[in-house]
Design a protein around this motif. Structure first.
Motif, PDB file in Angstrom:
ATOM      1  N   LEU A  36       0.836  -1.207   0.000  1.00 55.35           N
ATOM      2  CA  LEU A  36       0.000   0.000   0.000  1.00 55.35           C
ATOM      3  C   LEU A  36       0.868   1.254   0.000  1.00 55.35           C
ATOM      4  O   LEU A  36       0.582   2.220  -0.716  1.00 55.35           O
ATOM      5  N   LEU A  58      -6.825   3.647  10.277  1.00 51.36           N
ATOM      6  CA  LEU A  58      -7.930   2.693  10.033  1.00 51.36           C
ATOM      7  C   LEU A  58      -7.513   1.636   9.019  1.00 51.36           C
ATOM      8  O   LEU A  58      -6.535   1.823   8.284  1.00 51.36           O
ATOM      9  N   LEU A  59      -8.279   0.553   8.953  1.00 51.33           N
ATOM     10  CA  LEU A  59      -7.969  -0.493   7.977  1.00 51.33           C
ATOM     11  C   LEU A  59      -8.517  -0.122   6.598  1.00 51.33           C
ATOM     12  O   LEU A  59      -9.626   0.395   6.479  1.00 51.33           O
ATOM     13  N   ARG A 146      -4.827   2.870  15.775  1.00 51.34           N
ATOM     14  CA  ARG A 146      -4.273   1.611  15.238  1.00 51.34           C
ATOM     15  C   ARG A 146      -4.307   0.508  16.292  1.00 51.34           C
ATOM     16  O   ARG A 146      -4.630  -0.639  15.983  1.00 51.34           O
TER      17      ARG A 146
HETATM   18  P1  AMP Z   1       1.469  -1.957   8.357  1.00 50.17           P
HETATM   19  O1  AMP Z   1       2.686  -1.491   7.637  1.00 50.17           O
HETATM   20  O2  AMP Z   1       1.232  -3.424   8.203  1.00 50.17           O
HETATM   21  O3  AMP Z   1       1.465  -1.526   9.810  1.00 50.17           O
HETATM   22  O4  AMP Z   1       0.215  -1.245   7.662  1.00 50.17           O
HETATM   23  C1  AMP Z   1       0.089   0.167   7.610  1.00 50.17           C
HETATM   24  C2  AMP Z   1      -1.364   0.538   7.321  1.00 50.17           C
HETATM   25  O5  AMP Z   1      -1.757  -0.011   6.041  1.00 50.17           O
HETATM   26  C3  AMP Z   1      -2.384  -0.017   8.304  1.00 50.17           C
HETATM   27  O6  AMP Z   1      -2.556   0.816   9.453  1.00 50.17           O
HETATM   28  C4  AMP Z   1      -3.652  -0.047   7.451  1.00 50.17           C
HETATM   29  O7  AMP Z   1      -4.213   1.240   7.289  1.00 50.17           O
HETATM   30  C5  AMP Z   1      -3.103  -0.484   6.091  1.00 50.17           C
HETATM   31  N1  AMP Z   1      -3.076  -1.962   5.968  1.00 50.17           N
HETATM   32  C6  AMP Z   1      -1.984  -2.773   5.855  1.00 50.17           C
HETATM   33  N2  AMP Z   1      -2.341  -4.058   5.767  1.00 50.17           N
HETATM   34  C7  AMP Z   1      -3.695  -4.084   5.817  1.00 50.17           C
HETATM   35  C8  AMP Z   1      -4.664  -5.127   5.796  1.00 50.17           C
HETATM   36  N3  AMP Z   1      -4.315  -6.435   5.709  1.00 50.17           N
HETATM   37  N4  AMP Z   1      -5.974  -4.770   5.867  1.00 50.17           N
HETATM   38  C9  AMP Z   1      -6.356  -3.485   5.930  1.00 50.17           C
HETATM   39  N5  AMP Z   1      -5.502  -2.447   5.986  1.00 50.17           N
HETATM   40  C10 AMP Z   1      -4.179  -2.740   5.932  1.00 50.17           C
END
Ligand code: AMP
Length: 194
Positions: A36, A58-59, A146
């Motif tokens: 992402l 948020l997700l 988070r």
């Molecule tokens: P991370 O680097 O895994 O902490 O992800 C950073 C942000 O990306 C998260 O706070 C979410 O907003 C989004 N994100 C990453 N993986 C997911 C997932 N499997 N589902 C939904 N949102 C995600």
């Protein structure tokens, strides 16, 4: 083919442990957060849509991340195995991943849960913000959202994988080396029984 989920709250060490496992076991790293962020950097339509959620802690909607993961699994047919880092984060994502793998005659082998108290999550996210400059790690309100999202939507996955006898819990608080030893021990045990 090995399918390992690295699970835990933000800052639990999933990214760090992924890097060590990838080289040791020759696995392909699938981090939805990294994917992402790369969309965000490239300013794609998906990246702009995802930014609205990421910046608030948020997700991102389930169907967006499921599509991304599906694409990466299908475009790596010769992988030795996969490490899922930060995915699945909801029961719906886990169910969809199971369906996707079942359709390919495969399955999740193990979910490795790095446990960490909320107080340490805060501390690690602030440190990571200094090192990596991630804005979603720097703001107290975003950090709080988070952590709350993790407890509400993501933690139920522990029961989901425990019910399938696929959950290994590891204390995420000790040093990187100690956590890595425990993690490799769990993976070696799995490979032995394959
Ligand atoms: P991370 O680097 O895994 O902490 O992800 C950073 C942000 O990306 C998260 O706070 C979410 O907003 C989004 N994100 C990453 N993986 C997911 C997932 N499997 N589902 C939904 N949102 C995600």
């Amino acid at each position: 083919m090995l399918h390992l989920i690295l699970f835990g709250p933000p800052g639990a060490g999933k990214g760090t442990q992924s890097k060590l496992l990838i080289s040791k076991y020759n696995l392909t790293h699938l981090s939805t957060g990294d994917m992402l962020r790369s969309h965000l950097k490239e300013q794609t339509a998906l990246g702009k849509e995802a930014a609205r959620y990421i910046n608030q802690g948020l997700l991102v909607p389930d169907e967006v991340v499921i599509d991304i993961i599906k694409h990466h699994i299908e475009s790596n047919p010769h992988a030795n195995g996969f490490i899922y880092d930060g995915f699945p984060r909801t029961i719906d994502q886990a169910v969809k991943l199971d369906e996707l793998l079942t359709g390919r005659g495969q399955q999740i082998n193990l979910m490795i849960f790095f446990d960490l108290p909320d107080s340490l999550i805060h501390e690690r996210m602030r440190k990571r913000a200094e090192v990596e400059g991630r804005s979603d790690d720097a703001d107290d309100q975003v950090i709080a959202t988070r952590i709350a999202t993790y407890h509400q939507k993501t933690k139920p996955l522990i029961d989901y994988y425990c019910a399938q006898n696929k959950c290994a819990q590891i204390d995420g608080a000790p040093s990187i080396e100690e956590v890595s030893l425990a993690t490799c021990h769990a993976v070696d045990g799995l490979i032995k029984h394959e």
